[in-house]
Write a protein that holds these residues in place. Structure first.
Motif, short mmCIF file in Angstrom:
data_model
loop_
_atom_site.label_atom_id
_atom_site.label_comp_id
_atom_site.label_asym_id
_atom_site.label_seq_id
_atom_site.Cartn_x
_atom_site.Cartn_y
_atom_site.Cartn_z
N THR A 63 0.81 -1.23 0.00
CA THR A 63 0.00 0.00 0.00
C THR A 63 0.84 1.28 0.00
O THR A 63 0.29 2.37 0.02
CB THR A 63 -0.95 0.04 1.21
OG1 THR A 63 -0.19 0.23 2.42
CG2 THR A 63 -1.75 -1.25 1.34
N SER A 64 2.16 1.15 -0.01
CA SER A 64 3.03 2.33 0.00
C SER A 64 2.97 3.05 -1.34
O SER A 64 2.54 2.49 -2.35
CB SER A 64 4.47 1.92 0.30
OG SER A 64 4.54 0.97 1.35
N THR A 65 3.44 4.31 -1.35
CA THR A 65 3.57 5.05 -2.60
C THR A 65 4.96 4.80 -3.16
O THR A 65 5.95 5.27 -2.60
CB THR A 65 3.35 6.56 -2.37
OG1 THR A 65 2.06 6.77 -1.81
CG2 THR A 65 3.45 7.32 -3.68
N ILE A 66 5.03 4.04 -4.25
CA ILE A 66 6.31 3.62 -4.82
C ILE A 66 6.37 3.99 -6.30
O ILE A 66 5.35 4.27 -6.93
CB ILE A 66 6.54 2.10 -4.65
CG1 ILE A 66 5.42 1.32 -5.37
CG2 ILE A 66 6.61 1.73 -3.18
CD1 ILE A 66 5.63 -0.19 -5.39
N TYR A 67 7.59 3.97 -6.86
CA TYR A 67 7.70 4.16 -8.29
C TYR A 67 7.21 2.90 -8.99
O TYR A 67 7.50 1.78 -8.54
CB TYR A 67 9.14 4.48 -8.71
CG TYR A 67 9.20 5.05 -10.10
CD1 TYR A 67 8.76 6.35 -10.34
CD2 TYR A 67 9.60 4.27 -11.18
CE1 TYR A 67 8.76 6.88 -11.63
CE2 TYR A 67 9.60 4.78 -12.47
CZ TYR A 67 9.16 6.09 -12.68
OH TYR A 67 9.13 6.60 -13.95
N PRO A 68 6.43 3.02 -10.07
CA PRO A 68 5.77 1.86 -10.67
C PRO A 68 6.68 0.68 -11.00
O PRO A 68 6.31 -0.48 -10.80
CB PRO A 68 5.15 2.45 -11.95
CG PRO A 68 4.88 3.88 -11.60
CD PRO A 68 6.02 4.29 -10.72
N SER A 69 7.88 0.95 -11.50
CA SER A 69 8.75 -0.15 -11.90
C SER A 69 9.16 -1.02 -10.73
O SER A 69 9.49 -2.20 -10.91
CB SER A 69 9.99 0.38 -12.62
OG SER A 69 10.73 1.24 -11.76
#
Length: 359
Positions: A133-139
């Motif tokens: 659920t964290s905000t991460i870079y898509p790759s």
């Protein structure tokens, strides 16, 4: 003829999946890793909701790098609803669902490497679902999937959320999902209405949910930048911040916008009760990387990123001088960037010279 829906029916309608056709063979043990400002509230609501179900759900198993937050959660909801894991290996070993809410990509990657090691040491005999659920870079989602799916019976879905801590506390988050359909179906009914009010399903590609999260955050950050500029001009022109805040409540009545407006109007920049500015700078950097990758400029985010950096620099200087009011700065402190550019004090509006215009 109109029909009034019960809160439960309304919550069910917000989940885009049919109910399972048969009951589960076992009661899921849920684990939660990461008790930051958002994670703590999500875990708290999940623990309370699970305990209220009639199927005898076991206490939520939680782990956090600093055990004090986990202990505070146990004290808040009770030992019958939450227990503390000794390490990440225990979470992986005992839980059917592992939800993570972590501060940045590096921490996320590190935790999933540990999850993978634990899975190899204790190969699961039934399905385990990892919910990022964290905000991460898509790759990064693809990297995490390779780690998790290399183990038997192990699945990953990406599941970022939209909402402020105040929204999370009321279990009104909007939840974005991408990944395996069966896993999304199970987790949707786990999270709504326990921690959120609505699911938006973006399909099977794990990168879609993180991408949409960054697009959503670009709108929030862009709004913060516009508010910061408006507040600064109001201070310089003698209109005053209170008039701006009242106008925001009239013409931009979204709860999150009003909350951030209130923070700027009254210098409420405590990052321990909001979204820490380091996270804001991380998200702004991710958004800018995404725009470069897709040749889709967002100049407002470029400016906002600069103002976030200025705000953090001002706060750091205040901390070094022993003058900082808050230990951690909220990203609404972006207004410090526009204030400094206009010759005002960054984080203390009481130091501004008041311009009074005659009638």
């Amino acid at each position: 003829m109109s029909t009034l829906l019960s809160p439960l029916q309304a919550a069910q309608d917000a989940v885009p999946y049919s109910r399972p056709t048969s009951p589960k063979l076992h009661v899921s043990q849920i684990g939660f890793v990461g008790l930051g400002n958002m994670g703590y509230l999500m875990a708290q609501n999940l623990a309370k909701h699970s305990a209220a179900l009639a199927n005898g759900s076991p206490p939520l198993l939680v782990w956090n790098r600093t055990v004090e937050k986990a202990e505070r959660l146990v004290k808040a909801v009770g030992q019958d609803k939450v227990r503390i894991a000794q390490n990440l290996e225990q979470v992986v070993r005992e839980c059917d669902v592992i939800i993570t809410n972590l501060v940045n990509d590096a921490v996320v990657k590190d935790n999933y490497l540990k999850f993978t090691e634990a899975l190899k040491n204790s190969p699961p005999t039934r399905t385990k679902i990892f919910v990022e659920t964290s905000t991460i870079y898509p790759s990064l989602a693809g990297d995490l999937d390779k780690l998790i799916s290399s183990n038997p019976h192990s699945r990953l879905i990406t599941c970022p959320v939209f909402g402020t801590p105040a929204v999370a506390e009321k279990a009104q988050l909007v939840i974005i999902m991408s990944g395996d359909y069966r896993s999304k179906k199970e987790i949707a009914y786990l999270l709504v209405p326990a921690v959120g009010r609505k699911i938006i399903d973006l399909g099977g590609n794990l990168e879609k949910a993180p991408t949409f999260k960054l697009i959503g955050n670009s709108m929030i950050l862009g709004t913060l930048e516009v508010l910061a500029e408006a507040y600064t001009l109001a201070e310089k022109s003698g209109i005053g911040s209170e008039n701006v805040h009242n106008l925001v409540k009239e013409i931009l009545p979204a709860p999150g916008t009003i909350a951030y407006s209130d923070r700027m109007a009254h210098d409420k920049f405590d990052g321990t009760t909001g979204f820490a500015i380091d996270g804001g700078i991380k998200d702004a950097s991710h958004i800018r990387q995404l725009t470069a990758e897709h040749n889709s400029p967002m100049p407002a985010i470029d400016i906002a990123h600069q103002h976030l950096l200025t705000a953090r620099a001002v706060h750091t200087a205040n901390k070094q001088a022993g003058k900082a009011i808050f230990g951690t700065l909220d990203w609404s402190g972006i207004v410090a960037g526009t204030r400094v550019a206009a010759g005002l004090d960054g984080l203390d509006s009481q130091k501004h010279e008041r311009v009074v215009r005659e009638d």
